[in-house]
Design a protein around this motif. Structure first.
Motif, PDB file in Angstrom:
ATOM      1  N   VAL A 153      15.241   3.530   1.079  1.00 48.20           N
ATOM      2  CA  VAL A 153      14.120   4.186   0.404  1.00 48.20           C
ATOM      3  C   VAL A 153      12.962   4.273   1.403  1.00 48.20           C
ATOM      4  O   VAL A 153      12.712   3.319   2.149  1.00 48.20           O
ATOM      5  N   LEU A 154      12.267   5.389   1.417  1.00 49.76           N
ATOM      6  CA  LEU A 154      11.152   5.553   2.352  1.00 49.76           C
ATOM      7  C   LEU A 154       9.852   5.041   1.737  1.00 49.76           C
ATOM      8  O   LEU A 154       9.622   5.199   0.533  1.00 49.76           O
ATOM      9  N   GLY A 155       8.983   4.493   2.580  1.00 51.17           N
ATOM     10  CA  GLY A 155       7.669   4.105   2.120  1.00 51.17           C
ATOM     11  C   GLY A 155       6.931   5.297   1.528  1.00 51.17           C
ATOM     12  O   GLY A 155       6.149   5.176   0.586  1.00 51.17           O
ATOM     13  N   LEU A 156       7.184   6.473   2.114  1.00 54.01           N
ATOM     14  CA  LEU A 156       6.569   7.703   1.616  1.00 54.01           C
ATOM     15  C   LEU A 156       6.790   7.866   0.118  1.00 54.01           C
ATOM     16  O   LEU A 156       5.889   8.292  -0.611  1.00 54.01           O
ATOM     17  N   MET A 164       3.188   8.382  -1.307  1.00 56.65           N
ATOM     18  CA  MET A 164       2.234   8.860  -0.304  1.00 56.65           C
ATOM     19  C   MET A 164       2.304  10.363  -0.064  1.00 56.65           C
ATOM     20  O   MET A 164       1.425  10.920   0.592  1.00 56.65           O
ATOM     21  N   ARG A 165       3.324  11.022  -0.525  1.00 52.42           N
ATOM     22  CA  ARG A 165       3.498  12.428  -0.141  1.00 52.42           C
ATOM     23  C   ARG A 165       2.338  13.305  -0.620  1.00 52.42           C
ATOM     24  O   ARG A 165       1.845  14.154   0.122  1.00 52.42           O
ATOM     25  N   PRO A 217      -0.927  12.389  -1.527  1.00 59.35           N
ATOM     26  CA  PRO A 217      -2.199  12.180  -0.786  1.00 59.35           C
ATOM     27  C   PRO A 217      -2.136  12.668   0.658  1.00 59.35           C
ATOM     28  O   PRO A 217      -3.132  13.165   1.188  1.00 59.35           O
ATOM     29  N   LEU A 218      -0.963  12.567   1.293  1.00 60.10           N
ATOM     30  CA  LEU A 218      -0.849  13.065   2.670  1.00 60.10           C
ATOM     31  C   LEU A 218      -1.032  14.583   2.706  1.00 60.10           C
ATOM     32  O   LEU A 218      -1.718  15.116   3.587  1.00 60.10           O
ATOM     33  N   ALA A 265      -4.563  15.389   2.226  1.00 59.79           N
ATOM     34  CA  ALA A 265      -5.358  15.120   3.435  1.00 59.79           C
ATOM     35  C   ALA A 265      -5.094  16.172   4.506  1.00 59.79           C
ATOM     36  O   ALA A 265      -5.741  16.166   5.556  1.00 59.79           O
ATOM     37  N   GLY A 266      -4.117  17.057   4.237  1.00 62.49           N
ATOM     38  CA  GLY A 266      -3.918  18.170   5.150  1.00 62.49           C
ATOM     39  C   GLY A 266      -2.697  18.082   6.049  1.00 62.49           C
ATOM     40  O   GLY A 266      -2.524  18.918   6.947  1.00 62.49           O
ATOM     41  N   LEU A 267      -1.845  17.097   5.834  1.00 60.64           N
ATOM     42  CA  LEU A 267      -0.687  16.942   6.712  1.00 60.64           C
ATOM     43  C   LEU A 267       0.277  18.116   6.563  1.00 60.64           C
ATOM     44  O   LEU A 267       0.615  18.513   5.455  1.00 60.64           O
ATOM     45  N   LYS A 268       0.688  18.649   7.686  1.00 64.60           N
ATOM     46  CA  LYS A 268       1.597  19.802   7.683  1.00 64.60           C
ATOM     47  C   LYS A 268       2.887  19.471   8.415  1.00 64.60           C
ATOM     48  O   LYS A 268       2.864  18.915   9.496  1.00 64.60           O
ATOM     49  N   TYR A 269       3.987  19.890   7.816  1.00 65.65           N
ATOM     50  CA  TYR A 269       5.295  19.711   8.458  1.00 65.65           C
ATOM     51  C   TYR A 269       5.704  21.017   9.128  1.00 65.65           C
ATOM     52  O   TYR A 269       5.555  22.095   8.562  1.00 65.65           O
ATOM     53  N   ILE A 270       6.206  20.908  10.336  1.00 65.78           N
ATOM     54  CA  ILE A 270       6.603  22.083  11.114  1.00 65.78           C
ATOM     55  C   ILE A 270       8.065  21.930  11.514  1.00 65.78           C
ATOM     56  O   ILE A 270       8.448  20.899  12.081  1.00 65.78           O
ATOM     57  N   ASP A 271       8.859  22.923  11.205  1.00 65.63           N
ATOM     58  CA  ASP A 271      10.284  22.825  11.541  1.00 65.63           C
ATOM     59  C   ASP A 271      10.586  23.448  12.907  1.00 65.63           C
ATOM     60  O   ASP A 271       9.780  24.179  13.455  1.00 65.63           O
TER      61      ASP A 271
END
Lengths: 227, 227, 227, 227, 227, 227
Positions: free
Chosen positions: A206-209, A214-215, A217-218, A221-227
């Motif tokens: 299991v991930l802490g995320l 946390m997904r 709030p992240l 906060a503006g977090l972006k995933y880039i593939d």
């Protein structure tokens, strides 16, 4: 405060049960349980790895290159104490060795925390007397100037009042004010109970995320995933 | 470069065979094989002695006193990775402990290299999860500010691009750019082959002066022997 | 003094028996026996714990990032020597590894004391070749500039004349001038004899305050007890 | 990357106008304008106070104790450049003095940023040639080993690509990637415009608590006032 | 003690006259007058030379990389105060710059003492707002976590209780407990009076050996003169 | 060597003319002229910028936190001397202030070099008495233990024999053995003469690459230019 030339004989030690119990949680958990205060600077290192102790503080204020007050402190030690030594200036001399350790052990001390140097490392390890120090040095000291015993001292950046609980292990040294010992032990026990379950889930992949949600709030906060 | 708030999901990892193989040579030989570049500063020390690992880098950029992105990084770990954590400012807080290590191990990580502090040293040793860090500290961190995962970072003075090979042991931490992994493994293997023979001759009492033909260049450089 | 480009072949080594015997007392006792002088700075640490050696000094002066003279020094080593390496500027490069150690051991060296970096820590531990150094670093060195062998050098703050006795253990490194070796061994033996008795009394609970008759001088110095 | 033995003659320098303009805002404002990345470690200090420069980076990679490549770098300097020197290992030698400064000035350099030592401090101050360094040392260097010019280097913890903009003043040294120079200059100008108004209000006694509307979030975070 | 999330509005400031007067004697004389206690570590340096101030302490406890509480502290400043900022972990970020200084000055602050970093050094010098800090850094901070204002803090190794007197100059920073301010000012005045006479005699060539009657105690201690 | 408790009254000072003359060349040129040896560690810094002195060394060995021997040293000072103080252990206390400086000046001393702390910085600057030290600290010292005067000492990593020439300026502190003073002054004068011409050519735009004929050896060493 910081009087020179005094020895306080009667200090109010923290609750015995809590003082003894706190070692079990370790300095990191105790530090969290206190709200992340009371930690000595990370330059304080054990002279050998693997010890984990807690106990009540007997404090001593020394002068650079002078360990006279260590002998005065020895007499004030009771079973379950940990001696905390501060120096009035930075000095890496070896203020403590196997003879003093023999005396401290005979008086019931569980260890020493010193913002200076220590020597006879191999002997101390063989004796099982743990020391957390800023340095190791063969250089001995003189006995010329009086300091104090059992006054509040600042050791490695942390205020230590006589009777406070000291928790020390491979991660560092934490000071728990005597009045907070019981509450801190309770809080630490609760943290530890929660951690067992978390550990099992994380070990299962299991991930802490997800476990800590946390997904969202992240992303907020503006977090972006880039593939 | 050094974008904040991004997570790169697809990184190009170095050749697997070379990445796995490089551990065998150790950081010193690998560093020589690369032409003496790519070494992290010597203040990076293992939290316990005796580990020797290599693997592909997953990088993470943290803020001082904040380990939020460690959880984001966990999800990007694949079998055989080593996490490399840089901080945007010098800070010795303990960003990593046994819970995160449990998660990292479950994801397949071989170790952590962090230009900051680490805690739960004894637990990590018991778990066999090696960490190279700048400090050990009981002090935990918050989760308030986003950084990045899998961007190029500077860790302990070395540039680490995601997917690079990390080689870490008791001598330190070396970064091998992904494109150089195969060539470096070859060069290291050659060095090692030569060393076995040299070692035997030196053990037999042959002097480096003679084995390396140094006497003439030394004399040319002006070295004088005085009886 | 501090000539560059010279190798002194004939040095006057300290009395063999004393040089060999001093290890037994350890660096702290020897330092006391000498009147508390001759200690290297406490940043000099063993690369692995538990060694205790003494021997006669062969000295070498190196340039930053250059270990050429180490090979020149190897030829000057005799059974029972300890090599002491000084660098003309602070530099943490790894000047010494397992190949040189193999050569030094074959020549009879007992260990190395270097005011710089060392590498191949695990191999050196496996070989049982102890090193006291300022740093550990994978970074190798070049062979371009000549220094000197067997000239007086300053290593980690201490003056070392070739032939002096070096005593090194977990507490640090002490230099005993050759002319003082015999007297120091005698004084150390006397100290040690006295310590056994003191240790027994302290273990039995006698206080240093009483054993050393400190109560009166402390009172005279103004120490006050407060109940 | 980190190739040894190469000199890149044609580098793409950042936009001239922005590179020149950034000095005006100072390193702190520029660092903010970039999103708080790109700062060199704070151990980098000006050798004399009061300078504020910006310009395009010509980079050089040196070996410890060896400044040979400084002369190679001199030829690559154009009007408006700042030389950025990295060393392959920590070494405080004085790699740069008044003669090299004379040459650099003649070539159009505005200053030097070096992750090592510098000397002739008084002369450099009299000449008005500013240097940011890690140390000051009289110790000169040799010319024996080749490094590189105009390759990407890590200097004091920051990645510097040739042609990037360097902003240096009493607060430190910031690196602005060439591609971000124009946008950073714009952002910095905006920040500065806003600051003038804020400064006036704060000088008039308005509190940041009110100006930035912090009272509510502080209360939400749990802050308590006690009379 | 060390409560997080609280602001004490009413603190008992030391006697105004003494607090103002102590600057005149300087930190060294004040430190002597107190019996050589209360000094911050010597790593605390003025950001520009030549200032000498004293005043009453308003304390603030910050988190690494977070200066939110500085704005909270600003509101608690009264004419004649000096702000003392402690951080819960070592962090060299620039927590303070010219905007906050403008606000602090408008509130009546005489300076800042911070166990962390500071920026806008040139502006602060031009404004005449002195700061004693551990580092200078362009790196700004965030506003995310609450600390406390006007609780006792440990700053650079010294305990500071709100209302204590701070004396800071080129020699360092001394803390005078509020209750000792008057007595310390008296003792310092006496020391200074005596020093004027001593200075005149020493300038006339009288030796300290004679002026302080040291020859006999030195001989007694065993000092020998050799011609 | 390193005798404790002795004062040598008659030391052989270096040739007066050379000792006086060496200041003119500065520490960097003198260090080169000596073959790059004899430099104190770069942590030795002037307490204020702009001084440049040379003179003959009167040495003193102090204990940590104890400046008693400074008064003994004062009597041994003659016109044109520079006092060099070593401490038996690292300690940053302020061993020296304006009173001792008054006495030293009255005796003819030109400055102090101390491997420890100094205080009264502003007064010393006003008096024009330059000091090179490792730290600045308000903390005073006691007078309890005897050391020695005019024995050889190791100060900041350099061996200083009484009577040696000390050259100190903003670049650092260099020790010239008495026997080498005349030769070193000659060599320095020659270097300086050559430098004037070189400076002119470099200022005119000639490159060091050409002036020193470096292009061929660089190409031989493998340097490649890439367009």
């Amino acid at each position: 405060m910081f009087e020179l030339g005094v020895v306080y004989r009667n200090i109010k030690r923290a609750d015995r049960v809590s003082a003894d119990q706190l070692a079990r949680f370790g300095s990191a958990t105790v530090h969290e349980a206190m709200g992340r205060v009371g930690l000595m600077k990370p330059y304080m290192r054990p002279i050998y790895p693997g010890s984990r102790i807690s106990g009540t503080a007997v404090t001593v204020l020394l002068h650079p290159g002078d360990n006279w007050m260590m002998h005065v402190a020895a007499e004030q030690i009771r079973e379950g104490d940990i001696v905390v030594a501060a120096i009035t200036a930075d000095c890496t001399d070896g203020y403590f060795g196997d003879l003093l350790a023999t005396s401290f052990m005979a008086r019931g001390a569980r260890g020493l925390v010193i913002d200076g140097g220590c020597r006879d490392v191999k002997d101390l390890k063989d004796m099982g007397f743990p020391v957390w120090s800023k340095a190791v040095s063969s250089k001995g000291t003189i006995k010329a100037t009086i300091g104090s015993v059992n006054i509040p001292v600042v050791c490695a950046g942390a205020l230590v009042t006589p009777g406070d609980v000291i928790v020390a292990d491979d991660d560092g040294v934490v000071v728990v004010p005597a009045a907070m010992a019981v509450a801190t032990a309770d809080a630490a026990a609760k943290r530890e109970a929660l951690e067992a379950d978390k550990r099992a889930r994380l070990a299962a992949g299991v991930l802490g995320l997800d476990m800590y949600n946390m997904r969202e709030p992240l992303a907020k906060a503006g977090l972006k995933y880039i593939d």
